[in-house]
Write a protein that holds these residues in place. Structure first.
Motif, PDB file in Angstrom:
ATOM      1  N   ARG A 167       4.845  -5.360 -15.888  1.00 25.97           N
ATOM      2  CA  ARG A 167       5.583  -5.525 -14.634  1.00 25.97           C
ATOM      3  C   ARG A 167       7.095  -5.666 -14.852  1.00 25.97           C
ATOM      4  O   ARG A 167       7.865  -5.642 -13.910  1.00 25.97           O
ATOM      5  CB  ARG A 167       5.061  -6.753 -13.859  1.00 25.97           C
ATOM      6  CG  ARG A 167       3.596  -6.689 -13.537  1.00 25.97           C
ATOM      7  CD  ARG A 167       3.299  -5.738 -12.425  1.00 25.97           C
ATOM      8  NE  ARG A 167       3.678  -6.265 -11.145  1.00 25.97           N
ATOM      9  CZ  ARG A 167       4.278  -5.563 -10.202  1.00 25.97           C
ATOM     10  NH1 ARG A 167       4.590  -4.303 -10.402  1.00 25.97           N
ATOM     11  NH2 ARG A 167       4.585  -6.123  -9.036  1.00 25.97           N
ATOM     12  N   ARG A 195      -4.141  -2.136   0.334  1.00 27.46           N
ATOM     13  CA  ARG A 195      -4.446  -3.368   1.064  1.00 27.46           C
ATOM     14  C   ARG A 195      -5.908  -3.319   1.462  1.00 27.46           C
ATOM     15  O   ARG A 195      -6.467  -2.237   1.702  1.00 27.46           O
ATOM     16  CB  ARG A 195      -3.598  -3.490   2.341  1.00 27.46           C
ATOM     17  CG  ARG A 195      -2.103  -3.583   2.113  1.00 27.46           C
ATOM     18  CD  ARG A 195      -1.679  -4.885   1.439  1.00 27.46           C
ATOM     19  NE  ARG A 195      -0.244  -4.983   1.319  1.00 27.46           N
ATOM     20  CZ  ARG A 195       0.466  -4.535   0.267  1.00 27.46           C
ATOM     21  NH1 ARG A 195      -0.144  -3.960  -0.749  1.00 27.46           N
ATOM     22  NH2 ARG A 195       1.762  -4.684   0.240  1.00 27.46           N
ATOM     23  N   HIS A 205      -0.757 -14.527  -9.650  1.00 32.96           N
ATOM     24  CA  HIS A 205      -1.632 -13.359  -9.833  1.00 32.96           C
ATOM     25  C   HIS A 205      -2.786 -13.702 -10.778  1.00 32.96           C
ATOM     26  O   HIS A 205      -2.621 -14.540 -11.661  1.00 32.96           O
ATOM     27  CB  HIS A 205      -0.836 -12.185 -10.408  1.00 32.96           C
ATOM     28  CG  HIS A 205       0.164 -11.642  -9.446  1.00 32.96           C
ATOM     29  ND1 HIS A 205       1.469 -12.072  -9.403  1.00 32.96           N
ATOM     30  CD2 HIS A 205       0.033 -10.712  -8.472  1.00 32.96           C
ATOM     31  CE1 HIS A 205       2.100 -11.429  -8.442  1.00 32.96           C
ATOM     32  NE2 HIS A 205       1.267 -10.602  -7.857  1.00 32.96           N
ATOM     33  N   LYS A 226       4.026   6.371  -6.362  1.00 30.51           N
ATOM     34  CA  LYS A 226       3.854   4.922  -6.200  1.00 30.51           C
ATOM     35  C   LYS A 226       2.706   4.677  -5.227  1.00 30.51           C
ATOM     36  O   LYS A 226       2.622   5.315  -4.177  1.00 30.51           O
ATOM     37  CB  LYS A 226       5.178   4.317  -5.694  1.00 30.51           C
ATOM     38  CG  LYS A 226       5.092   2.888  -5.206  1.00 30.51           C
ATOM     39  CD  LYS A 226       5.117   1.876  -6.345  1.00 30.51           C
ATOM     40  CE  LYS A 226       4.893   0.451  -5.845  1.00 30.51           C
ATOM     41  NZ  LYS A 226       3.699  -0.199  -6.335  1.00 30.51           N
ATOM     42  N   SER A 270       0.277   1.808  -3.087  1.00 34.76           N
ATOM     43  CA  SER A 270       0.073   0.436  -2.610  1.00 34.76           C
ATOM     44  C   SER A 270      -1.270   0.390  -1.911  1.00 34.76           C
ATOM     45  O   SER A 270      -1.628   1.326  -1.183  1.00 34.76           O
ATOM     46  CB  SER A 270       1.141   0.049  -1.595  1.00 34.76           C
ATOM     47  OG  SER A 270       2.324  -0.284  -2.232  1.00 34.76           O
ATOM     48  N   ASP A 325       9.587  -8.073  -4.539  1.00 33.90           N
ATOM     49  CA  ASP A 325       9.319  -8.251  -3.110  1.00 33.90           C
ATOM     50  C   ASP A 325       9.968  -9.559  -2.633  1.00 33.90           C
ATOM     51  O   ASP A 325      10.676 -10.231  -3.379  1.00 33.90           O
ATOM     52  CB  ASP A 325       7.805  -8.231  -2.854  1.00 33.90           C
ATOM     53  CG  ASP A 325       7.061  -9.229  -3.727  1.00 33.90           C
ATOM     54  OD1 ASP A 325       7.721 -10.072  -4.376  1.00 33.90           O
ATOM     55  OD2 ASP A 325       5.821  -9.183  -3.773  1.00 33.90           O
ATOM     56  N   GLY A 333      -2.493  -0.224 -12.354  1.00 30.91           N
ATOM     57  CA  GLY A 333      -1.833  -1.317 -11.637  1.00 30.91           C
ATOM     58  C   GLY A 333      -2.670  -2.575 -11.589  1.00 30.91           C
ATOM     59  O   GLY A 333      -3.456  -2.858 -12.485  1.00 30.91           O
ATOM     60  N   GLY A 334      -2.489  -3.337 -10.540  1.00 26.18           N
ATOM     61  CA  GLY A 334      -3.211  -4.599 -10.381  1.00 26.18           C
ATOM     62  C   GLY A 334      -2.710  -5.303  -9.147  1.00 26.18           C
ATOM     63  O   GLY A 334      -2.151  -4.676  -8.259  1.00 26.18           O
ATOM     64  N   GLY A 335      -2.856  -6.615  -9.132  1.00 19.77           N
ATOM     65  CA  GLY A 335      -2.385  -7.390  -7.979  1.00 19.77           C
ATOM     66  C   GLY A 335      -3.438  -8.352  -7.494  1.00 19.77           C
ATOM     67  O   GLY A 335      -4.275  -8.816  -8.271  1.00 19.77           O
ATOM     68  N   HIS A 336      -3.405  -8.626  -6.209  1.00 17.25           N
ATOM     69  CA  HIS A 336      -4.359  -9.571  -5.604  1.00 17.25           C
ATOM     70  C   HIS A 336      -5.530  -8.806  -5.006  1.00 17.25           C
ATOM     71  O   HIS A 336      -5.446  -7.597  -4.807  1.00 17.25           O
ATOM     72  CB  HIS A 336      -3.674 -10.361  -4.496  1.00 17.25           C
ATOM     73  CG  HIS A 336      -2.387 -10.994  -4.913  1.00 17.25           C
ATOM     74  ND1 HIS A 336      -2.324 -12.160  -5.620  1.00 17.25           N
ATOM     75  CD2 HIS A 336      -1.106 -10.585  -4.740  1.00 17.25           C
ATOM     76  CE1 HIS A 336      -1.067 -12.466  -5.858  1.00 17.25           C
ATOM     77  NE2 HIS A 336      -0.302 -11.517  -5.334  1.00 17.25           N
ATOM     78  N   ALA A 384      -4.189  -7.290  -1.748  1.00 15.61           N
ATOM     79  CA  ALA A 384      -2.875  -6.602  -1.804  1.00 15.61           C
ATOM     80  C   ALA A 384      -2.585  -6.233  -3.241  1.00 15.61           C
ATOM     81  O   ALA A 384      -2.388  -7.105  -4.083  1.00 15.61           O
ATOM     82  CB  ALA A 384      -1.774  -7.499  -1.262  1.00 15.61           C
ATOM     83  N   ALA A 385      -2.608  -4.944  -3.512  1.00 15.87           N
ATOM     84  CA  ALA A 385      -2.422  -4.513  -4.899  1.00 15.87           C
ATOM     85  C   ALA A 385      -1.582  -3.247  -4.936  1.00 15.87           C
ATOM     86  O   ALA A 385      -1.284  -2.645  -3.896  1.00 15.87           O
ATOM     87  CB  ALA A 385      -3.776  -4.278  -5.548  1.00 15.87           C
ATOM     88  N   GLY A 386      -1.208  -2.851  -6.128  1.00 15.36           N
ATOM     89  CA  GLY A 386      -0.392  -1.646  -6.247  1.00 15.36           C
ATOM     90  C   GLY A 386      -0.491  -1.064  -7.632  1.00 15.36           C
ATOM     91  O   GLY A 386      -1.077  -1.655  -8.541  1.00 15.36           O
ATOM     92  N   GLY A 387       0.100   0.094  -7.782  1.00 18.93           N
ATOM     93  CA  GLY A 387       0.082   0.741  -9.083  1.00 18.93           C
ATOM     94  C   GLY A 387       0.847   2.032  -8.993  1.00 18.93           C
ATOM     95  O   GLY A 387       1.616   2.264  -8.051  1.00 18.93           O
TER      96      GLY A 387
HETATM   97  P1  5GP Z   1       3.126  -3.699  -3.032  1.00 15.52           P
HETATM   98  O1  5GP Z   1       2.022  -2.866  -2.522  1.00 15.52           O
HETATM   99  O2  5GP Z   1       3.716  -4.551  -1.960  1.00 15.52           O
HETATM  100  O3  5GP Z   1       4.110  -2.949  -3.858  1.00 15.52           O
HETATM  101  O4  5GP Z   1       2.437  -4.712  -4.058  1.00 15.52           O
HETATM  102  C1  5GP Z   1       1.411  -5.564  -3.664  1.00 15.52           C
HETATM  103  C2  5GP Z   1       0.985  -6.380  -4.856  1.00 15.52           C
HETATM  104  O5  5GP Z   1       0.421  -5.495  -5.820  1.00 15.52           O
HETATM  105  C3  5GP Z   1       2.137  -7.087  -5.559  1.00 15.52           C
HETATM  106  O6  5GP Z   1       2.190  -8.421  -5.153  1.00 15.52           O
HETATM  107  C4  5GP Z   1       1.803  -6.980  -6.996  1.00 15.52           C
HETATM  108  O7  5GP Z   1       1.057  -8.099  -7.336  1.00 15.52           O
HETATM  109  C5  5GP Z   1       0.859  -5.808  -7.111  1.00 15.52           C
HETATM  110  N1  5GP Z   1       1.463  -4.598  -7.673  1.00 15.52           N
HETATM  111  C6  5GP Z   1       2.234  -3.684  -7.055  1.00 15.52           C
HETATM  112  N2  5GP Z   1       2.583  -2.683  -7.882  1.00 15.52           N
HETATM  113  C7  5GP Z   1       2.026  -2.975  -9.070  1.00 15.52           C
HETATM  114  C8  5GP Z   1       2.016  -2.330 -10.348  1.00 15.52           C
HETATM  115  O8  5GP Z   1       2.614  -1.261 -10.552  1.00 15.52           O
HETATM  116  N3  5GP Z   1       1.316  -2.946 -11.338  1.00 15.52           N
HETATM  117  C9  5GP Z   1       0.640  -4.122 -11.137  1.00 15.52           C
HETATM  118  N4  5GP Z   1      -0.017  -4.671 -12.165  1.00 15.52           N
HETATM  119  N5  5GP Z   1       0.624  -4.739  -9.964  1.00 15.52           N
HETATM  120  C10 5GP Z   1       1.305  -4.195  -8.936  1.00 15.52           C
END
Ligand code: 5GP
Ligand code: MN
Length: 394
Positions: free
Chosen positions: A154, A339, A175, A335, A337, A82, A356-359, A362-365
């Motif tokens: 990651r 929030r 993170h 994919k 995402s 990002d 997945g994981g993240g904050h 704001a997270a994703g997987g």
């Molecule tokens: P986004 O939704 O913008 O792709 O990701 C938001 C946040 O989620 C990112 O800053 C990242 O920390 C976390 N994230 C996104 N995709 C993944 C993933 O596949 N695995 C993990 N562990 N974290 C992810």
């Protein structure tokens, strides 16, 4: 005395006692040694992770010494990089170019083309597109600086080249729960972005004079994109202090924000319209809304990498919605995402159900199933969180 009391009558007792002593020596002791080993490993791990409100002098000193020594540096960030990953990486890349030090910035996959105006963007190596070149560069690195990720997963396929490499490794990231994958780790969860931490490090290690306007632009981009232009993750005074300092390098804040957010194709805006109008489901009873886009949706709108960036935030503008998601169909997975607003931990949902994981907000997987199955899975887990989703989170 022990032997004095040893008679035939209590022989059985002593035999049992000896048996237990044997048992202890044979079984428990090795377990204790193993346990102790892991304890020491853990202590070592926690000593490496500097969880402070600001950068520590020992991290600065040791990381600077490694950089000074290195002749061939690899800067590395996470898959689907990002603005923070790219901005932080390019800040280092441009810093090392100013030092006349050889450095390569490698990312596992795809680049966000709307950030191509950043200096050094065209030099970034996308590992997926040139695996053998990527492997060769990593092999000859004498220092690897990893930024903006906390877990080996990651890195996807780059992990196999990087992790066994014996050269020193530095990790700078914000993170939660960083994994023990580097020799020097600077982890600050309270930080808005990795870019903020990279600024702290450059300033502490090399002084403000080392920061050029170009570097400041990259770091500002990282902070802006990871905070949604200061709308979340940015309640810490340090963020604004650093942004103030970045402005002092003569960057044009309005121009950069315009480049980040107002630089899309007409198709992207129409895809957003389609997503909100036809592909968004609102589940008021769960304070949740989600968008789902198929390959067909994206093909119809001439999808370019990065076009869906930011879509996931829109459902949160609906009154009462505290959790939003977007699901995007990929070749053999979906994919995801997430929030959230307030206290609802989006990263917990990502971790527990979508690999997945993240904050927190704001997270994703991803989910190894079709778009339809992923959505079904998402809806099926919501009752688990209902209690937290329906309490007022803000
Ligand atoms: P986004 O939704 O913008 O792709 O990701 C938001 C946040 O989620 C990112 O800053 C990242 O920390 C976390 N994230 C996104 N995709 C993944 C993933 O596949 N695995 C993990 N562990 N974290 C992810
Ligand atoms: Mn980040």
């Amino acid at each position: 005395m022990f032997f004095y009391k040893f008679t035939y009558k209590n022989k059985h007792f002593y035999q049992t006692l000896l048996y237990y002593i044997h048992f202890f020596v044979l079984i428990i002791k090795p377990l204790l040694i193993v346990n102790c080993y892991f304890c020491l490993q853990n202590i070592n791990y926690y000593l490496k992770i500097i969880i402070l409100n600001t950068i520590s002098s020992s991290f600065t000193k040791n990381a600077k010494a490694e950089i000074d020594k290195a002749q061939n540096i690899v800067i590395l960030s996470h898959k689907n990089p990002d603005g923070d990953a790219l901005g932080s990486g390019l800040a280092f890349y441009n810093l090392f170019a100013n030092f006349n030090k050889k450095a390569t910035f490698i990312v596992p996959n795809q680049l966000l083309v709307y950030l191509k105006w950043m200096d050094g963007f065209n030099d970034i190596i996308v590992f997926e597109n040139n695996k053998s070149k990527g492997q060769e560069i990593i092999k000859s690195a004498d220092l690897i600086i990893m930024i903006d990720f906390n877990h080996r997963s990651r890195l996807s396929q780059v992990a196999d080249s990087v992790l066994p490499h014996k050269c020193p490794k530095i990790l700078i990231d914000h993170h939660p729960d960083p994994e023990n994958i580097a020799d020097l780790i600077y982890s600050r969860i309270s930080s808005s972005s990795t870019a903020e931490m990279v600024y702290e490090f450059i300033e502490a290690a090399f002084g403000k004079d080392a920061v050029s306007k170009t570097i400041a632009e990259c770091l500002f981009t990282g902070i802006v994109t990871d905070t949604g232009t200061f709308s979340y993750n940015s309640s810490n005074q340090i963020t604004f202090k650093i942004v103030g300092e970045l402005l002092s390098f003569g960057i044009d804040k309005d121009y950069i924000i315009d480049k980040i957010y107002n630089n899309y194709s007409e198709y992207r805006l129409r895809l957003l319209g389609h997503a909100i109008n036809s592909k968004m489901k609102v589940l008021h009873e769960y304070g949740t809304a989600y968008i789902y886009l198929s390959q067909k949706d994206m093909d119809s709108y001439n999808f370019e990498q990065g076009d869906t960036e930011g879509f996931v935030n829109f459902p949160l503008s609906i009154k009462g919605i505290v959790f939003s998601a977007i699901f995007i169909e990929k070749d053999n997975y979906t994919k995801c995402s997430f929030r959230s607003k307030g206290d609802f931990p989006a990263n917990l949902v990502a971790k527990e159900h979508f690999s997945g994981g993240g904050h927190k907000n704001a997270a994703g997987g991803e989910y190894k199933a079709s778009l339809k199955k992923t959505i079904e899975q998402f809806e099926s887990i919501l009752p688990e969180y209902k209690k937290y989703l329906t309490v007022k989170s803000l």
